[in-house]
Design a protein around this motif. Structure first.
Motif, PDB file in Angstrom:
ATOM      1  N   ARG A 100       0.837  -1.215   0.000  1.00  0.00           N
ATOM      2  CA  ARG A 100       0.000   0.000   0.000  1.00  0.00           C
ATOM      3  C   ARG A 100       0.866   1.258   0.000  1.00  0.00           C
ATOM      4  O   ARG A 100       0.511   2.258  -0.608  1.00  0.00           O
ATOM      5  CB  ARG A 100      -0.938   0.002   1.201  1.00  0.00           C
ATOM      6  N   TRP A 150     -17.506  20.400  -5.748  1.00  0.00           N
ATOM      7  CA  TRP A 150     -18.839  20.701  -6.289  1.00  0.00           C
ATOM      8  C   TRP A 150     -18.798  20.800  -7.815  1.00  0.00           C
ATOM      9  O   TRP A 150     -19.674  20.302  -8.497  1.00  0.00           O
ATOM     10  CB  TRP A 150     -19.382  22.007  -5.687  1.00  0.00           C
ATOM     11  N   ASN A 159     -18.919  17.396  -9.283  1.00  0.00           N
ATOM     12  CA  ASN A 159     -20.010  16.479  -8.950  1.00  0.00           C
ATOM     13  C   ASN A 159     -20.650  15.910 -10.228  1.00  0.00           C
ATOM     14  O   ASN A 159     -20.975  16.646 -11.157  1.00  0.00           O
ATOM     15  CB  ASN A 159     -21.083  17.210  -8.122  1.00  0.00           C
ATOM     16  N   THR A 160     -20.780  14.590 -10.235  1.00  0.00           N
ATOM     17  CA  THR A 160     -21.232  13.925 -11.467  1.00  0.00           C
ATOM     18  C   THR A 160     -22.629  14.370 -11.886  1.00  0.00           C
ATOM     19  O   THR A 160     -22.871  14.598 -13.069  1.00  0.00           O
ATOM     20  CB  THR A 160     -21.232  12.397 -11.258  1.00  0.00           C
ATOM     21  N   THR A 181     -15.033  10.069  -9.136  1.00  0.00           N
ATOM     22  CA  THR A 181     -15.477   8.756  -8.668  1.00  0.00           C
ATOM     23  C   THR A 181     -14.969   7.613  -9.536  1.00  0.00           C
ATOM     24  O   THR A 181     -15.206   6.460  -9.229  1.00  0.00           O
ATOM     25  CB  THR A 181     -17.014   8.697  -8.587  1.00  0.00           C
ATOM     26  N   ASP A 182     -14.274   7.944 -10.607  1.00  0.00           N
ATOM     27  CA  ASP A 182     -13.688   6.903 -11.439  1.00  0.00           C
ATOM     28  C   ASP A 182     -12.188   6.838 -11.133  1.00  0.00           C
ATOM     29  O   ASP A 182     -11.506   7.864 -11.168  1.00  0.00           O
ATOM     30  CB  ASP A 182     -13.901   7.248 -12.920  1.00  0.00           C
ATOM     31  N   PRO A 183     -11.669   5.650 -10.827  1.00  0.00           N
ATOM     32  CA  PRO A 183     -10.249   5.559 -10.457  1.00  0.00           C
ATOM     33  C   PRO A 183      -9.304   6.116 -11.526  1.00  0.00           C
ATOM     34  O   PRO A 183      -8.248   6.658 -11.193  1.00  0.00           O
ATOM     35  CB  PRO A 183     -10.030   4.054 -10.262  1.00  0.00           C
ATOM     36  N   GLY A 196      -9.775   7.972  -2.128  1.00  0.00           N
ATOM     37  CA  GLY A 196     -10.489   7.046  -3.014  1.00  0.00           C
ATOM     38  C   GLY A 196     -10.538   7.585  -4.421  1.00  0.00           C
ATOM     39  O   GLY A 196      -9.894   8.605  -4.694  1.00  0.00           O
ATOM     40  N   PRO A 197     -11.263   7.022  -5.339  1.00  0.00           N
ATOM     41  CA  PRO A 197     -11.932   5.724  -5.223  1.00  0.00           C
ATOM     42  C   PRO A 197     -10.936   4.571  -5.325  1.00  0.00           C
ATOM     43  O   PRO A 197     -10.001   4.649  -6.118  1.00  0.00           O
ATOM     44  CB  PRO A 197     -12.876   5.727  -6.433  1.00  0.00           C
ATOM     45  N   GLU A 198     -11.155   3.594  -4.483  1.00  0.00           N
ATOM     46  CA  GLU A 198     -10.309   2.406  -4.430  1.00  0.00           C
ATOM     47  C   GLU A 198      -8.833   2.754  -4.288  1.00  0.00           C
ATOM     48  O   GLU A 198      -7.969   2.132  -4.893  1.00  0.00           O
ATOM     49  CB  GLU A 198     -10.527   1.543  -5.684  1.00  0.00           C
ATOM     50  N   ARG A 221      -4.806   7.958  -3.105  1.00  0.00           N
ATOM     51  CA  ARG A 221      -4.161   7.943  -1.774  1.00  0.00           C
ATOM     52  C   ARG A 221      -2.664   8.171  -1.971  1.00  0.00           C
ATOM     53  O   ARG A 221      -1.921   7.268  -2.320  1.00  0.00           O
ATOM     54  CB  ARG A 221      -4.428   6.629  -1.043  1.00  0.00           C
ATOM     55  N   TYR A 256       0.012   9.977   7.066  1.00  0.00           N
ATOM     56  CA  TYR A 256      -0.898  10.604   8.034  1.00  0.00           C
ATOM     57  C   TYR A 256      -1.794   9.547   8.677  1.00  0.00           C
ATOM     58  O   TYR A 256      -1.963   9.509   9.894  1.00  0.00           O
ATOM     59  CB  TYR A 256      -1.738  11.672   7.322  1.00  0.00           C
ATOM     60  N   GLU A 257      -2.355   8.671   7.843  1.00  0.00           N
ATOM     61  CA  GLU A 257      -3.257   7.643   8.383  1.00  0.00           C
ATOM     62  C   GLU A 257      -2.505   6.682   9.305  1.00  0.00           C
ATOM     63  O   GLU A 257      -3.016   6.299  10.360  1.00  0.00           O
ATOM     64  CB  GLU A 257      -3.910   6.862   7.235  1.00  0.00           C
ATOM     65  N   SER A 288      -4.150   8.038  12.440  1.00  0.00           N
ATOM     66  CA  SER A 288      -5.384   7.262  12.560  1.00  0.00           C
ATOM     67  C   SER A 288      -5.087   5.953  13.273  1.00  0.00           C
ATOM     68  O   SER A 288      -5.834   5.516  14.130  1.00  0.00           O
ATOM     69  CB  SER A 288      -5.977   6.964  11.181  1.00  0.00           C
ATOM     70  N   PHE A 289      -3.964   5.318  12.883  1.00  0.00           N
ATOM     71  CA  PHE A 289      -3.635   4.029  13.488  1.00  0.00           C
ATOM     72  C   PHE A 289      -2.563   4.166  14.580  1.00  0.00           C
ATOM     73  O   PHE A 289      -2.201   3.186  15.223  1.00  0.00           O
ATOM     74  CB  PHE A 289      -3.188   3.046  12.401  1.00  0.00           C
ATOM     75  N   ASN A 347      -8.619  12.069  16.191  1.00  0.00           N
ATOM     76  CA  ASN A 347      -7.176  12.352  16.196  1.00  0.00           C
ATOM     77  C   ASN A 347      -6.854  13.408  17.251  1.00  0.00           C
ATOM     78  O   ASN A 347      -5.916  13.272  18.037  1.00  0.00           O
ATOM     79  CB  ASN A 347      -6.720  12.876  14.838  1.00  0.00           C
ATOM     80  N   ARG A 355     -10.394   1.738  22.251  1.00  0.00           N
ATOM     81  CA  ARG A 355      -9.142   2.366  21.836  1.00  0.00           C
ATOM     82  C   ARG A 355      -8.672   3.378  22.893  1.00  0.00           C
ATOM     83  O   ARG A 355      -7.508   3.417  23.262  1.00  0.00           O
ATOM     84  CB  ARG A 355      -9.411   3.090  20.514  1.00  0.00           C
ATOM     85  N   GLU A 396     -20.648   4.721  -7.608  1.00  0.00           N
ATOM     86  CA  GLU A 396     -19.542   5.610  -8.009  1.00  0.00           C
ATOM     87  C   GLU A 396     -20.017   6.815  -8.815  1.00  0.00           C
ATOM     88  O   GLU A 396     -19.295   7.783  -8.964  1.00  0.00           O
ATOM     89  CB  GLU A 396     -18.458   4.850  -8.788  1.00  0.00           C
ATOM     90  N   SER A 397     -21.220   6.738  -9.372  1.00  0.00           N
ATOM     91  CA  SER A 397     -21.648   7.868 -10.209  1.00  0.00           C
ATOM     92  C   SER A 397     -22.877   8.550  -9.626  1.00  0.00           C
ATOM     93  O   SER A 397     -23.617   9.211 -10.319  1.00  0.00           O
ATOM     94  CB  SER A 397     -21.955   7.367 -11.620  1.00  0.00           C
ATOM     95  N   TRP A 407     -10.436   0.209  14.170  1.00  0.00           N
ATOM     96  CA  TRP A 407     -10.285   1.071  12.992  1.00  0.00           C
ATOM     97  C   TRP A 407      -9.600   0.341  11.851  1.00  0.00           C
ATOM     98  O   TRP A 407     -10.002   0.424  10.707  1.00  0.00           O
ATOM     99  CB  TRP A 407      -9.474   2.330  13.358  1.00  0.00           C
ATOM    100  N   GLU A 408      -8.530  -0.368  12.198  1.00  0.00           N
ATOM    101  CA  GLU A 408      -7.745  -1.051  11.172  1.00  0.00           C
ATOM    102  C   GLU A 408      -8.561  -2.186  10.537  1.00  0.00           C
ATOM    103  O   GLU A 408      -8.587  -2.332   9.319  1.00  0.00           O
ATOM    104  CB  GLU A 408      -6.454  -1.625  11.768  1.00  0.00           C
ATOM    105  N   GLU A 427     -15.966  -1.457  -0.825  1.00  0.00           N
ATOM    106  CA  GLU A 427     -15.934  -0.482  -1.922  1.00  0.00           C
ATOM    107  C   GLU A 427     -15.688  -1.182  -3.266  1.00  0.00           C
ATOM    108  O   GLU A 427     -16.361  -0.907  -4.258  1.00  0.00           O
ATOM    109  CB  GLU A 427     -14.835   0.560  -1.665  1.00  0.00           C
ATOM    110  N   LYS A 428     -14.734  -2.127  -3.247  1.00  0.00           N
ATOM    111  CA  LYS A 428     -14.429  -2.846  -4.492  1.00  0.00           C
ATOM    112  C   LYS A 428     -15.638  -3.648  -4.974  1.00  0.00           C
ATOM    113  O   LYS A 428     -15.915  -3.705  -6.166  1.00  0.00           O
ATOM    114  CB  LYS A 428     -13.246  -3.801  -4.270  1.00  0.00           C
ATOM    115  N   ARG A 476     -18.465  -1.366  -6.335  1.00  0.00           N
ATOM    116  CA  ARG A 476     -18.115  -0.783  -7.636  1.00  0.00           C
ATOM    117  C   ARG A 476     -18.018  -1.839  -8.717  1.00  0.00           C
ATOM    118  O   ARG A 476     -17.777  -1.516  -9.889  1.00  0.00           O
ATOM    119  CB  ARG A 476     -16.793  -0.035  -7.532  1.00  0.00           C
ATOM    120  N   LYS A 531      -5.263  -9.183   5.650  1.00  0.00           N
ATOM    121  CA  LYS A 531      -4.721  -7.928   6.201  1.00  0.00           C
ATOM    122  C   LYS A 531      -5.167  -7.753   7.656  1.00  0.00           C
ATOM    123  O   LYS A 531      -4.373  -7.333   8.501  1.00  0.00           O
ATOM    124  CB  LYS A 531      -5.218  -6.735   5.373  1.00  0.00           C
TER     125      LYS A 531
END
Lengths: 292, 434
Positions: free
Chosen positions: A65, A126, A129-130, A150-152, A238-240, A244, A251-252, A256-257, B79, B103, B258-259, B385-386, B396-397, B400, B415
């Motif tokens: 990742r 905005w 937006n689709t 929204t499309d990768p 995202g998406p997917e 990222r 940061y995450e 976050s973790f 955070n 947590r 997605e749209s 969270w993880e 998500e996959k 979509r 994972k």
């Protein structure tokens, strides 16, 4: 000549506030982060950091990742920097050629830079937006409805486009100043030789401003490598995971973790990569100068 | 002369400092000083306004306490709260979701409340809905108190239902209760589409929570019963995600997520039904022209279930007796006034309030009370969270249509196992609250 202003004591006194802040808020955390990168420190556990040597760096080498986030960052740089540079160069050339009202255009083009990143990102979210965004409304007559964010495949170029709109004013201003510094006598000589507008740009302006272009290129590469706010606010990565970027992944991981040791190692790897790019640029620009 | 001026200046300054110190140290002043309480929440919408009203009322009833309410966007809230706690600057009182409690508690950022429980609060504890009670404890100690309970509901555009003819014998819109009705209603609403305007039966408004809910309804969970192993790739979860995708690809009642921004589509009258949190109620309630209803989720799988959570209130550790007592007073006040809080959406966590006539007349919130016994809370583990993040990525996959559920959930499982393994190797608290 004021002797006191030139004394080393006064210099130290003037430098002290900045130096203290620089040491406390930049140098200190940087080396603290370096130290931390050799520890397994999960703040969540409440346990003290544990020495793991190069363990975090080894983990980063196997972290698909993280690799993907670096790839996304590289792609962002690859798309954004040339676009940004061409846009600002074109705009600077155009505005510098205007006989009057340069100030108005300069202000208008620089205006987006003044926007806060959150405002700029939300505004463009905005636009993109689709279903009811501005861009798809404009494309409606042609029956097009693009999933901009929204499309990768589209999301990263869309963020790049927004970044060009938002940041090109900086390079534009620097390049405009460079254009204005070119001696008018050079243009006069070229005109006497019968040079066209394009030829004057290609053979007079460009060689004269090339060092400034190189400087802008370096600035843009560095800031693009550090991209975070736009994808974070517009797509959340995202998406997917298509947007990222490395900074968001770090940061995450850190905030976050709460894997502070690992996040520090990732930061240092990113820093080294950016440092290598800067070094390559320096070597490249040095060779360029030597060639002349 | 100049020197004299300087002396006078210093003298005046010294007098002023002594005066301020004298006033501050006088018993009368100290007695009149209010107890400061920082209270952090993530309520930035209309719920935040309601909370401001409640704090005003608290001030009126408790003139010795001064609450500073901080409203921070949920996106960055945890955070900030976590980092503040680690730095020893936690707010005295704070809100957090049930899933986040382990947590914070495992990191020692929540004070134990056992000693604060008196006869009255113990009675209030017994009054809480049973599904919430285990979520208030960490390692056998009371560390939190619930403000509310919240869940997803089925929001329906009643005008579209009527236009589609999806009404009962007396003309009232028929809100679907099970899978067959849901799919039929979706198909009927879809038929309202015209060449210039697409109408959809259902919209996937909050993909993560809907994916969780769909899996729960097919019997899936994130973690094993003993909370030791992730079970993301269970057949039940695979079925739950597959079903959601089928709404798009097989039954054609929902647009590809997605749209489409499903909530906005719903608000614009292009989508007949969305599953969304009860916290979205304020958004539609203010629009008097919008004819809608919110009902419990239809049973799409083989059991009734919905994602559920609760806003917990916690106290920072290491507070002075005075602050702790004032913080506890605030918590008990908010809990006692959760019916007022319910007016913006979230349901009270106290059974006595849920069964009160006032709440039963509070629509559409009261409709969702029947969901409470079927709520599924996220597992109480510090690494939630993880693990959850892996599930969301997989979801998500699937939604979509990029990967089949079995493939994406298998990767998520691997994972999540690695996360749990690291947690076990490193910490003593890999296991959490059920």
């Amino acid at each position: 000549m004021n002797r006191q202003a030139g004394s080393p004591g006064a210099a130290v006194l003037f430098l002290l506030p900045f130096a203290a802040a620089f040491l406390v808020f930049f140098v200190g955390p940087t080396f603290f982060g370096l130290g931390m990168s050799f520890f397994d420190w999960e703040m969540l556990s409440g346990l003290p950091p544990r020495w793991v040597g190069g363990g975090n760096y080894l983990e980063a080498l196997q972290d698909a990742r993280f690799h993907r986030s670096l790839l996304v960052t590289g792609l962002f740089v690859f798309i954004t920097v040339p676009l940004n540079l061409f846009a600002s160069l074109g705009l600077a050339a155009g505005v510098s050629a205007l006989p009057k009202r340069q100030g108005v255009y300069r202000s208008l083009i620089y205006l987006p830079v003044l926007l806060n990143i959150t405002v700029a990102s939300l505004l463009w979210r905005w636009f993109y937006n689709t279903k009811f965004g501005l861009f798809n409304k404009l494309l409606q007559p042609w029956g097009l409805e693009l999933p901009w964010l929204t499309d990768p495949a589209l999301a990263l170029p869309s963020i790049s486009l927004m970044t060009v709109w938002w940041t090109s004013g900086v390079s534009f201003l620097i390049l405009l100043t460079a254009f204005q510094q070119v001696s008018p006598s050079l243009y006069e000589a070229a005109e006497i030789d019968g040079a066209t507008g394009w030829q004057k740009f290609r053979f007079v302006s460009l060689p004269q401003i090339m060092p400034v272009v190189g400087f802008c290129l370096l600035l843009e590469v560095l800031s693009s490598f550090k991209v975070f706010g736009q994808p974070f606010l517009m797509t959340g990565g995202g998406p997917e995971g298509a947007t990222r970027v490395a900074m968001q992944y770090i940061y995450e991981t850190g905030f976050s973790f709460f894997r502070m040791g690992y996040a520090s190692a990732l930061s240092w790897i990113s820093f080294l990569l950016i440092f290598c790019v800067t070094l390559l640029h320096r070597i490249g620009s040095g060779k360029g100068r030597a060639g002349k | 002369m100049l020197r004299n001026k300087g002396v006078w200046g210093w003298l005046v300054l010294a007098l002023m400092v002594s005066g301020v110190f004298w006033i501050w140290s006088s018993p009368d002043f100290r007695a009149s000083r209010k107890i400061p309480l920082n209270f952090w929440t993530g309520f930035t919408g209309p719920d935040g306004e309601r909370m401001v009203d409640l704090i005003r009322e608290f001030h009126r009833q408790n003139p010795d306490v001064e609450v500073s309410l901080q409203r921070i966007d949920w996106g960055v809230y945890y955070n900030k709260l976590f980092v503040a706690g680690l730095g020893g600057r936690s707010p005295e009182v704070f809100i957090l979701h049930a899933g986040m409690m382990p947590r914070f508690a495992s990191a020692g950022l929540m004070a134990e409340m056992d000693e604060l429980l008196d006869t009255q609060s113990r009675a209030a504890l017994d009054d809480l809905v049973p599904v919430i009670r285990p979520k208030l404890q960490w390692e056998g100690h009371q560390v939190a108190w619930p403000l509310d309970v919240h869940m997803l509901g089925l929001y329906c555009n009643l005008n579209l239902f009527r236009k589609a003819g999806w009404v009962d014998a007396v003309g009232h819109p028929k809100i679907p209760r099970n899978r067959a009705e849901f799919l039929e209603a979706g198909a009927a609403l879809r038929k309202l589409s015209t060449p210039s305007r697409e109408i959809w039966g259902f919209g996937i408004a909050d993909p993560n929570l809907i994916a969780l809910t769909s899996c729960y309804q097919f019997g899936g969970r994130l973690m094993s019963q003993d909370l030791l192993q992730p079970v993301l790739d269970s057949p039940e979860n695979v079925r739950g995600l597959d079903f959601l995708r089928e709404l798009v690809g097989k039954y054609h009642v929902a647009p590809p997520p997605e749209s489409n921004d499903a909530w906005i589509g719903f608000r614009q009258g292009n989508i007949g039904m969305v599953m969304a949190g009860i916290w979205m109620l304020a958004d539609v309630k203010g629009d008097h022209a919008f004819d809608f209803d919110v009902q419990p989720l239809p049973q799409l799988g083989n059991q009734a279930a919905s994602f559920g959570s609760t806003h917990l209130m916690g106290l920072a550790p290491g507070l002075s007796d005075e602050s702790r007592e004032a913080g506890w007073r605030l918590i008990q006040f908010l809990s006692a006034h959760s019916l007022e809080w319910a007016k913006v959406g979230q349901l009270p966590a106290r059974q006595s309030l849920l069964s009160s006539a006032e709440f039963r007349s509070l629509l559409p919130q009261a409709n969702l009370a029947s969901e409470i016994p079927h709520l599924v809370f996220t597992p109480g583990i510090p690494s939630l969270w993880e693990v959850q993040d892996e599930f969301y990525r997989a979801g998500e996959k699937v939604l979509r249509g990029t990967e089949p559920a079995s493939t994406s959930l298998r990767l998520a499982q691997r994972k999540a196992e690695a996360v749990l393994e690291r947690s076990r190797n490193r910490h003593s608290f890999a296991q959490g609250n059920r």
